[in-house]
Design an enzyme around this catalytic site. Structure first.
Site, PDB file in Angstrom:
ATOM      1  N   SER A 173       0.861  -1.182   0.000  1.00 22.99           N
ATOM      2  CA  SER A 173       0.000   0.000   0.000  1.00 22.99           C
ATOM      3  C   SER A 173       0.889   1.220   0.000  1.00 22.99           C
ATOM      4  CB  SER A 173      -0.888   0.060   1.247  1.00 22.99           C
ATOM      5  OG  SER A 173      -1.958  -0.828   1.144  1.00 22.99           O
ATOM      6  N   GLU A 198      -0.822  18.399  -7.267  1.00 25.63           N
ATOM      7  CA  GLU A 198      -2.173  18.424  -7.835  1.00 25.63           C
ATOM      8  C   GLU A 198      -3.143  17.538  -7.058  1.00 25.63           C
ATOM      9  OE1 GLU A 198       1.047  19.258 -10.707  1.00 25.63           O
ATOM     10  OE2 GLU A 198       0.662  17.528  -9.424  1.00 25.63           O
ATOM     11  N   SER A 199      -2.712  16.748  -6.085  1.00 22.63           N
ATOM     12  CA  SER A 199      -3.498  15.948  -5.150  1.00 22.63           C
ATOM     13  C   SER A 199      -2.780  14.658  -4.792  1.00 22.63           C
ATOM     14  CB  SER A 199      -4.918  15.680  -5.628  1.00 22.63           C
ATOM     15  OG  SER A 199      -5.679  15.219  -4.515  1.00 22.63           O
ATOM     16  N   HIS A 212      -3.287  -0.015  -3.439  1.00 23.12           N
ATOM     17  CA  HIS A 212      -3.209  -1.188  -2.563  1.00 23.12           C
ATOM     18  C   HIS A 212      -3.223  -2.412  -3.473  1.00 23.12           C
ATOM     19  CE1 HIS A 212      -3.225  -3.401   1.151  1.00 23.12           C
ATOM     20  NE2 HIS A 212      -4.063  -4.242   0.567  1.00 23.12           N
ATOM     21  N   CYS A 246      -6.510  17.971  -9.370  1.00 24.66           N
ATOM     22  CA  CYS A 246      -7.268  19.211  -9.539  1.00 24.66           C
ATOM     23  C   CYS A 246      -6.853  19.939 -10.812  1.00 24.66           C
ATOM     24  CB  CYS A 246      -7.108  20.104  -8.307  1.00 24.66           C
ATOM     25  SG  CYS A 246      -5.406  20.511  -7.914  1.00 24.66           S
TER      26      CYS A 246
END
Length: 119
Positions: free
Chosen positions: A55, A62-63, A68, A83
């Protein structure tokens, strides 16, 4: 009108188990996916689970891009949120190739209140 961000939830199936179980290979694939998408990498963190599975997340300006894996099922769940200014399709194609995925499914969401886009 445009959403503040776009969120792709992707499931890769039929993946190469050895790749999905390898912390270094998953980390490298995720960082490369962020790079080829044009994202600005801020930091990243990945963890290998016992007996198997990885994970982790790449935090981008940008985010984020998160994953996982379930090597025993040849399955990886990927979460890519941006974004703007990122070619998520390029990044996801990179992951599909790195994991030798046989198939993928996607769910795309528009996130945040709609805003007016200037012409």
């Amino acid at each position: 009108m445009s959403a503040l961000g776009h969120h792709l939830l992707v499931e890769f199936t039929g993946c190469e188990a050895a790749v999905l179980a390898d912390l270094d290979r998953v980390t490298a694939a995720m960082l490369e996916a962020a790079r080829v998408s044009g994202a600005t990498i801020v930091t990243h963190s990945f963890h290998h689970f016992s007996p198997h599975g990885v994970s982790g997340a790449v935090i981008i300006a940008e985010s984020h891009l998160a994953i996982h894996t379930w090597p025993e099922y040849g399955f990886a769940a990927v979460d890519f949120f941006s974004c703007g200014g990122v070619d998520m399709n390029r990044g996801l194609a990179c992951l599909k190739a790195a994991f030798d995925a046989q198939a993928e499914t996607r769910l795309e969401l528009e996130r945040g209140p709609l805003r007016t886009v200037s012409p």
